[in-house]
Enzyme design. Structure first.
Site, PDB file in Angstrom:
ATOM      1  N   CYS A 133      25.387  40.459  44.410  1.00  0.00           N
ATOM      2  CA  CYS A 133      25.371  39.250  43.920  1.00  0.00           C
ATOM      3  C   CYS A 133      23.849  38.869  44.421  1.00  0.00           C
ATOM      4  CB  CYS A 133      26.428  38.351  44.238  1.00  0.00           C
ATOM      5  SG  CYS A 133      26.374  36.498  43.543  1.00  0.00           S
ATOM      6  N   HIS A 134      23.797  37.705  45.263  1.00  0.00           N
ATOM      7  CA  HIS A 134      22.252  37.278  45.632  1.00  0.00           C
ATOM      8  C   HIS A 134      22.102  38.253  46.914  1.00  0.00           C
ATOM      9  CE1 HIS A 134      23.433  33.602  43.613  1.00  0.00           C
ATOM     10  NE2 HIS A 134      22.217  33.445  43.596  1.00  0.00           N
ATOM     11  N   GLU A 164      22.957  31.959  37.422  1.00  0.00           N
ATOM     12  CA  GLU A 164      22.456  30.792  37.961  1.00  0.00           C
ATOM     13  C   GLU A 164      22.620  29.669  37.359  1.00  0.00           C
ATOM     14  OE1 GLU A 164      21.788  30.275  41.772  1.00  0.00           O
ATOM     15  OE2 GLU A 164      20.676  32.328  41.433  1.00  0.00           O
TER      16      GLU A 164
END
Length: 227
Positions: A133-134, A164
């Site tokens: 993910c991030h 996002e």
């Protein structure tokens, strides 16, 4: 014994606003579950050491796996309350490193040279680098043995611009994860939003979103030859 290093964020808000963020809990627990069941020893590290904030939004999505570990005081103490500092880590002790996600990582992962050096050393020693993910922004400062960006020319995934936007956070993040991976020269791939997606490029393994953490953990365990 196989040993893993799990990296977590210390950032607790979307700077400069006061909206809370932090670790997305499931991106820790769903990956860790596979390490736990495979008998992999795990240490936890964060850029500052110590306390790891939880994104409160992630607590709305808890399942049995999350609750099992969140209610384990020993796990919480090691993973969320008393993480190690980078200077306490000896990279030669680890067979793999895993960067967890949560929006907080966007502020403290890309700028941390110490963690990048640890990850590079693990990789150069034949270990696995993984991120979800991030948390994939932790890959940005990692260099290969020739001083080039490790992800340049490699196939990776990570939180998409579409995800996002669907999350309503496009205007409050400092950059878009998909964009910075491409800017760094990565061969970025994605699939359907919020579905489990993993990409493997040799010993570099990445997951697209929170739903990918468990599949990524399974993929890493299989790559290690464990069950």
């Amino acid at each position: 014994m196989t040993k893993a290093l799990i990296v977590l964020t210390n950032v607790e808000k979307y700077s400069p606003s006061n909206r809370p963020t932090g670790l997305w809990l499931g991106e820790l627990t769903h990956f860790y579950e596979h390490m736990d069941k495979a008998g992999v020893e795990v240490d936890f590290v964060s850029p500052l050491g110590g306390y790891v904030p939880l994104d409160p939004h992630s607590m709305s999505f808890l399942n049995e796996t999350d609750l099992h570990y969140y209610n384990n005081r020993d796990f919480v103490s090691k993973a969320l309350a008393n993480t190690k500092k980078p200077e306490e880590i000896n990279s030669s002790d680890y067979d793999l490193i895993y960067y967890t996600g949560g929006h907080g990582t966007m502020w403290d992962f890309p700028e941390n040279a110490e963690l990048a050096k640890i990850a590079s050393d693990i990789y150069q020693n034949g270990g696995i680098i993984s991120a979800v993910c991030h948390g994939v922004v932790g890959l940005l400062p990692i260099m290969d043995e020739n001083g080039r960006a490790l992800i340049a020319g490699k196939t990776v995934t990570g939180f998409t611009n579409e995800e996002e936007d669907m999350n309503g956070t496009t205007d409050i993040v400092p950059y878009l994860t998909e964009d910075v991976l491409k800017d760094k020269g990565a061969n970025y791939e994605k699939e359907a939003a919020f579905s489990p997606v993993v990409r493997v490029d040799g010993r570099l393994m990445t997951g697209q979103n929170p739903q990918s953490a468990g599949l990524l953990g399974k993929t890493v365990v299989e790559a290690l030859g464990l069950k």
